[in-house]
Design an enzyme around this catalytic site. Sequence first.
Site, mmCIF file in Angstrom:
data_model
loop_
_atom_site.group_PDB
_atom_site.id
_atom_site.type_symbol
_atom_site.label_atom_id
_atom_site.label_comp_id
_atom_site.label_asym_id
_atom_site.label_seq_id
_atom_site.Cartn_x
_atom_site.Cartn_y
_atom_site.Cartn_z
ATOM 1 N N TRP A 165 5.251 3.763 14.085
ATOM 2 C CA TRP A 165 4.326 3.560 12.968
ATOM 3 C C TRP A 165 3.818 4.922 12.541
ATOM 4 C CZ3 TRP A 165 2.969 -0.661 10.153
ATOM 5 C CH2 TRP A 165 1.799 -0.585 9.388
ATOM 6 N N GLU A 190 -4.106 9.780 7.718
ATOM 7 C CA GLU A 190 -4.415 9.503 9.126
ATOM 8 C C GLU A 190 -3.285 10.064 9.968
ATOM 9 O OE1 GLU A 190 -4.836 5.207 9.019
ATOM 10 O OE2 GLU A 190 -2.694 4.912 9.371
ATOM 11 N N GLU A 202 1.160 -9.154 14.719
ATOM 12 C CA GLU A 202 0.143 -8.944 15.757
ATOM 13 C C GLU A 202 -0.877 -10.063 15.687
ATOM 14 O OE1 GLU A 202 -1.767 -5.109 15.409
ATOM 15 O OE2 GLU A 202 -0.093 -4.066 16.374
ATOM 16 N N TRP A 255 0.803 -1.237 0.000
ATOM 17 C CA TRP A 255 0.000 0.000 0.000
ATOM 18 C C TRP A 255 0.827 1.275 0.000
ATOM 19 C CZ3 TRP A 255 -3.410 -2.829 4.034
ATOM 20 C CH2 TRP A 255 -4.367 -3.609 3.348
ATOM 21 N N HIS A 290 3.757 -9.400 8.366
ATOM 22 C CA HIS A 290 2.791 -8.480 8.976
ATOM 23 C C HIS A 290 1.365 -9.027 8.831
ATOM 24 C CE1 HIS A 290 2.336 -4.506 10.751
ATOM 25 N NE2 HIS A 290 1.259 -4.342 10.022
ATOM 26 N N GLU A 318 6.661 -1.839 17.160
ATOM 27 C CA GLU A 318 5.718 -0.851 16.606
ATOM 28 C C GLU A 318 5.054 -0.095 17.748
ATOM 29 O OE1 GLU A 318 2.812 -2.481 13.709
ATOM 30 O OE2 GLU A 318 1.322 -1.177 14.650
ATOM 31 N N THR A 360 -6.335 3.158 16.374
ATOM 32 C CA THR A 360 -6.975 3.217 15.060
ATOM 33 C C THR A 360 -6.050 3.886 14.042
ATOM 34 O OG1 THR A 360 -7.945 5.377 15.515
ATOM 35 C CG2 THR A 360 -9.262 3.448 16.121
ATOM 36 N N TYR A 393 -0.067 2.081 21.652
ATOM 37 C CA TYR A 393 -0.480 3.332 21.018
ATOM 38 C C TYR A 393 -0.788 4.313 22.131
ATOM 39 C CZ TYR A 393 0.061 1.664 16.357
ATOM 40 O OH TYR A 393 0.646 1.231 15.197
HETATM 41 C C1 NAG Z 1 -9.231 7.103 18.096
HETATM 42 O O1 NAG Z 1 -9.356 8.257 17.293
HETATM 43 C C2 NAG Z 1 -10.464 8.256 16.428
HETATM 44 C C3 NAG Z 1 -10.422 9.503 15.585
HETATM 45 O O2 NAG Z 1 -10.470 10.638 16.396
HETATM 46 C C4 NAG Z 1 -11.738 8.185 17.239
HETATM 47 O O3 NAG Z 1 -12.829 8.071 16.367
HETATM 48 C C5 NAG Z 1 -11.691 6.948 18.145
HETATM 49 O O4 NAG Z 1 -12.814 6.953 18.984
HETATM 50 C C6 NAG Z 1 -10.451 6.967 18.984
HETATM 51 N N1 NAG Z 1 -10.368 5.731 19.724
HETATM 52 C C7 NAG Z 1 -9.931 5.677 20.980
HETATM 53 C C8 NAG Z 1 -9.888 4.360 21.596
HETATM 54 O O5 NAG Z 1 -9.571 6.674 21.589
#
Ligand code: NAG
Length: 327
Positions: free
Chosen positions: A279, A286, A152, A54, A117, A245, A252, A216
Amino acid sequence: MLKKLVLFVLFDLAFRIESANPPYGQLQITGTHVTNSSGSSVQLRGMSLYFSMWQSQFWNWDTVMRLRYGWNANIVRAPMGITNGGYLDSPEYNYGLMKAVIEAAINQGVYVIVDWHEEFAFQHYTQAIQFFTNISATYGNYPHIIYEIYNEPNGNVSWSTIKWYAEQVIPAIRKNDPNNIIVLGTPSWSSRVDTAANDPLNSTYSKNVAYTLHYYANVSSSQNDWQRNITTYAINKGLPIFITEYGTVNYTGNGAVNPTESQKWWNYADQNSLSYCNWAIDIVNESAAALISGTTASNVGNSSYWTTSGRLVANKLWSTTQFPSSG
Ligand SMILES: *[C@@H]1O[C@H](CO)[C@@H](O)[C@H](O)[C@H]1NC(C)=O
Ligand SMILES: *[C@@H]1O[C@H](CO)[C@@H](O)[C@H](O)[C@H]1NC(C)=O
Ligand SMILES: *[C@@H]1O[C@H](CO)[C@@H](O)[C@H](O)[C@H]1NC(C)=O
Ligand SMILES: *[C@@H]1O[C@H](CO)[C@@H](O)[C@H](O)[C@H]1NC(C)=O
Ligand SMILES: *[C@@H]1O[C@H](CO)[C@@H](O)[C@H](O)[C@H]1NC(C)=O
Ligand SMILES: *[C@@H]1O[C@H](CO)[C@@H](O)[C@H](O)[C@H]1NC(C)=O
Ligand SMILES: *[C@@H]1O[C@H](CO)[C@@H](O)[C@H](O)[C@H]1NC(C)=O
Ligand SMILES: *[C@@H]1O[C@H](CO)[C@@H](O)[C@H](O)[C@H]1NC(C)=O
Ligand SMILES: *[C@@H]1O[C@H](CO)[C@@H](O)[C@H](O)[C@H]1NC(C)=O
């Protein structure tokens, strides 16, 4: 014996790549740490590329050279997609991308993570064995190589299944390459290092193996505290951990960049000498993307092309000593 020698010489000539030493030479796992060959802890910090099929425009020498000199990265991760147009669908194409990144890393003197991956890697273990046999036979004599055999594991894949897969793939690599580090995913998208610590691979498989942690940062601080807590638990049980990572945003790949939580994670990783890759090097729309729309490989090192996340991470990389031998 003579025949073997002749073949070896031919092989050596055919695959000679102009190689620069990576900053810490041959790595190994000593206790819970990634170390150099005399057992001193070292830390690798760098960038992950994005799925090969990608964002293939960054799977090349240009990008790797700019990550080395424009980002101060001493490691690059190459996450080769497996399904959805990845290696299973187009093996030669994706192998070619991987080859370009590996040879660039060898040439530039940085470590490279060869990443299968996929979330259901155990379903394709025969292909994984074939791929890693090839990579270890071709490049296993270079100290730059790190094998990440299962990115993962999906949340419904059990630790016993992950271990079973590892016990198939690790021996295939070890036949060709007894030394370079292998990193194994842990349950729930490589978040449950505690599960792995309770039941690690046995000594037939565990030499120079580390276990994956992914995080994350833009989740609640209590969730981050909990994640670091179980990581400390795993380290105290003797588990070597490698953060192949992480993101400055949420899992997300989107939403706000969180500098405060990112800094807490970097402090934790640095205190525990854990290696990490961000990452990712990509221009996907995004917030995890390190590069703005329109960036090409030739601009990867130009800070005008870095996103909020990219700038935060590049500043972190430039604030650390990544190539001690070259000053
Ligand atoms: C992560 O960010 C997205 C975009 O702002 C949002 O829609 C989503 O709820 C968020 N998820 C978490 C777990 O914070
Ligand atoms: C390992 O690192 C230590 C500390 O930096 C250094 O003194 C030693 O020479 C290194 N060993 C090798 C083989 O590079
Ligand atoms: C590895 O795979 C590539 C691409 O299919 C092929 O060209 C090469 O000969 C293989 N090498 C080994 C050692 O199997
Ligand atoms: C695991 O999750 C995948 C993807 O969400 C799904 O396709 C599969 O059916 C699930 N397997 C089990 C055993 O729950
Ligand atoms: C390690 O586990 C494998 C299978 O899971 C077993 O065959 C082997 O005997 C074990 N080795 C040791 C040293 O416990
Ligand atoms: C951290 O882990 C310990 C056990 O190792 C547990 O007692 C404690 O409640 C945990 N704390 C958090 C914040 O998860
Ligand atoms: C994560 O980012 C969102 C914006 O996308 C923000 O509203 C939220 O407060 C952040 N979460 C945390 C825990 O900082
Ligand atoms: C990028 O994504 C945002 C939502 O996260 C959307 O509002 C915007 O239109 C997208 N931009 C492009 C060029 O697709
Ligand atoms: C970086 O990119 C900007 C914007 O395109 C450009 O003006 C600048 O000359 C570039 N810098 C270098 C060192 O190439």
